[in-house]
Structures are given as C-alpha cells and as structure tokens.
Design an enzyme around this catalytic site. Structure first.
Site, PDB file in Angstrom:
ATOM      1  N   CYS A 166      -1.643   0.954   7.338  1.00  0.00           N
ATOM      2  CA  CYS A 166      -3.089   0.682   7.439  1.00  0.00           C
ATOM      3  C   CYS A 166      -3.493  -0.594   6.693  1.00  0.00           C
ATOM      4  CB  CYS A 166      -3.906   1.860   6.895  1.00  0.00           C
ATOM      5  SG  CYS A 166      -3.664   3.413   7.785  1.00  0.00           S
ATOM      6  N   ARG A 167      -3.498  -0.542   5.359  1.00  0.00           N
ATOM      7  CA  ARG A 167      -4.092  -1.630   4.573  1.00  0.00           C
ATOM      8  C   ARG A 167      -3.188  -2.837   4.386  1.00  0.00           C
ATOM      9  NH1 ARG A 167      -5.230   2.082  -0.402  1.00  0.00           N
ATOM     10  NH2 ARG A 167      -3.287   2.911   0.461  1.00  0.00           N
ATOM     11  N   SER A 168      -1.943  -2.635   3.934  1.00  0.00           N
ATOM     12  CA  SER A 168      -1.107  -3.812   3.650  1.00  0.00           C
ATOM     13  C   SER A 168      -0.710  -4.592   4.905  1.00  0.00           C
ATOM     14  CB  SER A 168       0.113  -3.471   2.782  1.00  0.00           C
ATOM     15  OG  SER A 168       0.994  -2.581   3.418  1.00  0.00           O
ATOM     16  N   CYS A 172       0.862  -1.185   0.000  1.00  0.00           N
ATOM     17  CA  CYS A 172       0.000   0.000   0.000  1.00  0.00           C
ATOM     18  C   CYS A 172       0.896   1.233   0.000  1.00  0.00           C
ATOM     19  CB  CYS A 172      -1.000  -0.017   1.156  1.00  0.00           C
ATOM     20  SG  CYS A 172      -0.273   0.049   2.815  1.00  0.00           S
ATOM     21  N   ASP A 175      -8.478   3.907   1.242  1.00  0.00           N
ATOM     22  CA  ASP A 175      -7.491   4.167   2.279  1.00  0.00           C
ATOM     23  C   ASP A 175      -8.161   4.656   3.567  1.00  0.00           C
ATOM     24  OD1 ASP A 175      -5.283   4.796   3.724  1.00  0.00           O
ATOM     25  OD2 ASP A 175      -4.196   5.571   1.988  1.00  0.00           O
ATOM     26  N   ASN A 193       2.191   1.554   4.377  1.00  0.00           N
ATOM     27  CA  ASN A 193       2.480   0.281   5.074  1.00  0.00           C
ATOM     28  C   ASN A 193       2.133   0.364   6.565  1.00  0.00           C
ATOM     29  OD1 ASN A 193       5.322  -1.911   5.750  1.00  0.00           O
ATOM     30  ND2 ASN A 193       3.279  -2.479   5.147  1.00  0.00           N
TER      31      ASN A 193
HETATM   32  P1  4NP Z   1      -1.882   2.905   3.995  1.00  0.00           P
HETATM   33  O1  4NP Z   1      -2.507   4.284   4.516  1.00  0.00           O
HETATM   34  O2  4NP Z   1      -1.306   3.187   2.618  1.00  0.00           O
HETATM   35  O3  4NP Z   1      -3.043   1.984   3.920  1.00  0.00           O
HETATM   36  O4  4NP Z   1      -0.841   2.498   4.996  1.00  0.00           O
HETATM   37  C1  4NP Z   1      -1.808   5.491   4.541  1.00  0.00           C
HETATM   38  C2  4NP Z   1      -0.983   5.782   5.596  1.00  0.00           C
HETATM   39  C3  4NP Z   1      -0.316   6.989   5.645  1.00  0.00           C
HETATM   40  C4  4NP Z   1      -0.478   7.910   4.612  1.00  0.00           C
HETATM   41  C5  4NP Z   1      -1.309   7.615   3.557  1.00  0.00           C
HETATM   42  C6  4NP Z   1      -1.959   6.402   3.509  1.00  0.00           C
HETATM   43  N1  4NP Z   1       0.184   9.155   4.665  1.00  0.00           N
HETATM   44  O5  4NP Z   1      -0.092   9.996   3.789  1.00  0.00           O
HETATM   45  O6  4NP Z   1       1.029   9.366   5.546  1.00  0.00           O
END
Ligand code: 4NP
Length: 157
Positions: free
Chosen positions: A13-15, A8, A126, A11
C-alpha cells in the site's frame, strides 16, 4: 549514486506508492542518474504480490506508473541504502530490529514535510485498514517533495 528505500509493513500500500511518486519526481527533475529508489516491507505476508488495487488506482488517476512487486526488508538493505524512510513508527522499530547499518540515515518519511509545514502528522496511516488511499496519496506527495528537497540540499543537487 544516492539510494533511497521506502519501508512499510506489507509493501503493497504505502511504500510502493511512495516509491512510484518519488521515482516519477526524480524522473521529472532529471535526477535518475543520481538517485535510485526502491521499497520493501518489514512483513513477509505479501512477498511477490503486485501493489494493492487501491494504490494502483490512485497512482493511475495521477498518471504515475508502477510495476513493482512486494519484497521483504533484509539485513543487507541496511548497508545498501543511504536513506531508509519508514511510513510509521512501527515500521521504524521493524527496521531497527534488524540491526545497525553502515551509516544509512533511518528516519520517519514525513519528518521533513512536517518540518516544512506541508503536513500536520509524521506518520502515514495504513490504508489497508480504512481504504483512504487518496488521503495517503496527498501525504505521500508532500512527503516526497520534502524528502527530495532534503536530499538535494544535502548533496548540492
Ligand atoms: P502497507 O499496508 O504496510 O502500507 O503495505 C498493509 C498491507 C498489508 C497488511 C498490513 C498493512 N497486512 O496485515 O497484511
């Protein structure tokens, strides 16, 4: 050994959620000797951090263990994994921007669940922006079930 990498953006939240759920499924299916799992982010902002509290909470509620830390996707990952699955199309572009790997199957995570009809979308939204971690968990669960069925069929497991 079959190597699966969930990707993702951050790294956190989703992955990591997909990694934890898939690892748990593999454990319960008795396939830990055949399949290994990891996750990474295309971005560098959260490297070294634990998963987001929302991800950790939904995993805890569903009795799925997770203790991983965020890391950034590298060019070497493209050669080290057999399946590299992206949570959304932006992540897919981020993976492809690193270059071509040596035969890893690079795809959208939800494509097999969408084909199976258990989800209606092919991207995992997200939860960093809207906090809908339970909704993401449902998508991740269906995605992992369909991905495991795909891998089992391809490898006669
Ligand atoms: P992820 O979510 O890609 O599912 O881990 C996010 C976590 C942090 C950010 C964006 C998406 N960020 O912009 O910091």
């Amino acid at each position: 050994m079959i190597r699966v990498l969930f990707v993702c953006l951050g790294n956190i939240c989703r992955s990591p959620m997909a990694e934890a759920v898939f690892q748990d499924m593999i454990h319960k299916a008795g396939l830990t000797d055949q399949i290994t799992v990891d996750s990474a982010g295309t971005g560098y902002w959260h490297v070294g951090e634990t998963a987001h509290p929302g991800t950790l909470a939904v995993l805890r509620r569903n009795n799925v263990p997770y203790g991983g830390r965020a890391r950034q996707l590298t060019r070497a990952d493209l050669d080290r994994f057999d399946y590299i699955v992206a949570m959304d199309r932006e992540n897919l572009s981020g993976i492809r921007r690193l270059g071509a790997g040596s035969g890893a199957e690079v795809s959208l995570f939800l494509r097999w669940a969408k084909d199976a009809g258990t989800v209606a979308v092919d991207e995992v939204p997200d939860p960093w922006y809207d906090g809908k971690f339970d909704h993401v968990y449902q998508l991740v669960k269906h995605g992992c079930e369909a991905l495991l069925a795909h891998i089992r069929a391809q490898h006669s497991l």
